[in-house]
Design a protein around this motif. Structure first.
Motif, PDB file in Angstrom:
ATOM      1  N   ASP A   1     -11.481   2.440   7.040  1.00 18.93           N
ATOM      2  CA  ASP A   1     -11.730   1.490   6.103  1.00 18.93           C
ATOM      3  C   ASP A   1     -11.419   2.095   4.478  1.00 18.93           C
ATOM      4  O   ASP A   1     -11.268   1.357   3.899  1.00 18.93           O
ATOM      5  N   ALA A   2     -11.841   3.226   4.358  1.00 17.18           N
ATOM      6  CA  ALA A   2     -11.616   3.831   3.142  1.00 17.18           C
ATOM      7  C   ALA A   2     -10.025   3.484   2.617  1.00 17.18           C
ATOM      8  O   ALA A   2     -10.038   3.239   1.429  1.00 17.18           O
ATOM      9  N   ALA A   3      -9.408   3.938   3.466  1.00 17.06           N
ATOM     10  CA  ALA A   3      -7.791   3.610   3.256  1.00 17.06           C
ATOM     11  C   ALA A   3      -7.369   2.373   3.218  1.00 17.06           C
ATOM     12  O   ALA A   3      -6.475   1.887   2.282  1.00 17.06           O
ATOM     13  N   MET A   4      -7.945   1.384   3.791  1.00 15.87           N
ATOM     14  CA  MET A   4      -7.993   0.064   3.859  1.00 15.87           C
ATOM     15  C   MET A   4      -8.335  -0.390   2.138  1.00 15.87           C
ATOM     16  O   MET A   4      -7.506  -1.290   1.597  1.00 15.87           O
ATOM     17  N   ASP A   5      -9.519  -0.065   1.907  1.00 14.84           N
ATOM     18  CA  ASP A   5      -9.897  -0.235   0.661  1.00 14.84           C
ATOM     19  C   ASP A   5      -9.032   0.101  -0.427  1.00 14.84           C
ATOM     20  O   ASP A   5      -8.923  -0.682  -1.672  1.00 14.84           O
ATOM     21  N   ARG A   6      -8.591   1.406  -0.183  1.00 20.74           N
ATOM     22  CA  ARG A   6      -7.651   1.885  -1.229  1.00 20.74           C
ATOM     23  C   ARG A   6      -6.415   0.947  -1.530  1.00 20.74           C
ATOM     24  O   ARG A   6      -5.819   0.518  -2.602  1.00 20.74           O
TER      25      ARG A   6
ATOM     26  N   ALA B   1       3.030   3.741   4.320  1.00 20.78           N
ATOM     27  CA  ALA B   1       2.867   5.207   4.978  1.00 20.78           C
ATOM     28  C   ALA B   1       1.973   5.911   4.459  1.00 20.78           C
ATOM     29  O   ALA B   1       1.140   6.756   4.885  1.00 20.78           O
ATOM     30  N   GLY B   2       1.722   5.754   3.082  1.00 22.14           N
ATOM     31  CA  GLY B   2       0.832   6.600   2.037  1.00 22.14           C
ATOM     32  C   GLY B   2      -0.405   6.416   2.323  1.00 22.14           C
ATOM     33  O   GLY B   2      -1.273   7.419   2.060  1.00 22.14           O
ATOM     34  N   PHE B   3      -0.764   5.025   2.789  1.00 24.88           N
ATOM     35  CA  PHE B   3      -2.239   4.841   3.092  1.00 24.88           C
ATOM     36  C   PHE B   3      -2.803   5.297   4.429  1.00 24.88           C
ATOM     37  O   PHE B   3      -3.917   5.215   4.831  1.00 24.88           O
ATOM     38  N   GLY B   4      -1.841   6.078   5.096  1.00 32.47           N
ATOM     39  CA  GLY B   4      -2.078   6.557   6.487  1.00 32.47           C
ATOM     40  C   GLY B   4      -1.521   5.506   7.487  1.00 32.47           C
ATOM     41  O   GLY B   4      -2.110   5.928   8.792  1.00 32.47           O
ATOM     42  N   ASP B   5      -1.044   4.554   7.391  1.00 35.42           N
ATOM     43  CA  ASP B   5      -0.549   3.475   8.728  1.00 35.42           C
ATOM     44  C   ASP B   5       0.795   4.398   9.152  1.00 35.42           C
ATOM     45  O   ASP B   5       1.668   4.268   8.859  1.00 35.42           O
ATOM     46  N   ALA B   6       0.679   4.865  10.366  1.00 31.55           N
ATOM     47  CA  ALA B   6       1.542   5.541  11.182  1.00 31.55           C
ATOM     48  C   ALA B   6       2.551   4.724  11.758  1.00 31.55           C
ATOM     49  O   ALA B   6       3.574   5.287  11.913  1.00 31.55           O
ATOM     50  N   ALA B   7       2.556   3.284  11.754  1.00 28.18           N
ATOM     51  CA  ALA B   7       3.490   2.475  12.246  1.00 28.18           C
ATOM     52  C   ALA B   7       4.275   2.164  11.003  1.00 28.18           C
ATOM     53  O   ALA B   7       5.337   1.543  11.469  1.00 28.18           O
ATOM     54  N   ALA B   8       4.292   2.462   9.871  1.00 28.19           N
ATOM     55  CA  ALA B   8       4.654   2.155   8.437  1.00 28.19           C
ATOM     56  C   ALA B   8       6.492   2.022   8.734  1.00 28.19           C
ATOM     57  O   ALA B   8       7.023   1.197   8.531  1.00 28.19           O
TER      58      ALA B   8
END
Length: 194
Positions: free
Chosen positions: A131-136, A25-32
């Motif tokens: 992509d930046a959040a995926m990299d994080r 959720a913290g990475f911004g994945d709304a489905a988490a």
């Protein structure tokens, strides 16, 4: 009765499951928060609601023949660029997961189906985000470790709201059904200090 969308998975037990769900959720994945942290055995599959009793009987038989095994998560991986997914790797228990998913999808059973991609057990921590959040996600969970004894799996149904809800747990060896979260971790999951 219509159709329902179901999935079969190994729940990642506490405290690991909640920790990874919060990180997702913290990475911004709304489905988490609508997807319990898991290792997939059967991806989302549409079945007739009337077929659920035969599905449950099939899964009971698969579980009865199964035995507990060690699961260890370690580090990260990605399916990019083929699929926008970052995951935590299944470092131990992958072979057992592969056998289980084959038994769940057995051609003689009610859940026989082809997969869109070759089976690769993993725990998704980011899907379809920037992509930046995926990299994080890939970098921040690179040192993540968790270890536990997998004692079964569960059947889930996706609601009209997109949230996955557990229908039933299946314990290996035909033992009593125990909630997957009750599986005691053998050691705590760890995150790198930042």
């Amino acid at each position: 009765m219509g159709t329902v969308t179901i999935g079969v998975s190994i729940a990642v037990p506490e405290p690991h499951g909640s920790l990874l769900q919060e990180r997702r959720a913290g990475f911004g994945d709304a489905a988490a928060h609508g997807i319990p942290t898991h290792v997939t055995l059967l991806p989302p599959t549409e079945v007739e609601a009337a077929a659920l009793p035969s599905v449950e009987a099939h899964l009971s038989a698969v579980a009865a023949a199964g035995r507990p095994f060690r699961m260890r998560l370690s580090g990260t991986g990605t399916f990019r660029p083929l699929s926008p997914v970052v995951y935590v790797r299944v470092a131990e228990g992958a072979e057992a997961c592969t056998r289980l998913q084959q038994q769940v999808r057995d051609a003689s059973g009610p859940l026989a189906r082809e997969l869109h991609f070759p089976y690769h057990p993993h725990v998704t921590v980011a899907h379809g985000i920037e992509d930046a959040a995926m990299d994080r996600a890939f970098a921040e969970l690179a040192d993540y470790e968790a270890l536990w004894s997998c004692t079964g799996f569960a059947l889930y149904e996706q609601g009209p709201d997109g949230v996955w809800r557990k229908l039933r747990d299946y314990a290996f060896g035909g033992g009593p059904v125990v909630p997957t979260q009750a599986s005691a971790p053998l050691e705590q999951g760890t995150l790198p200090a930042h």
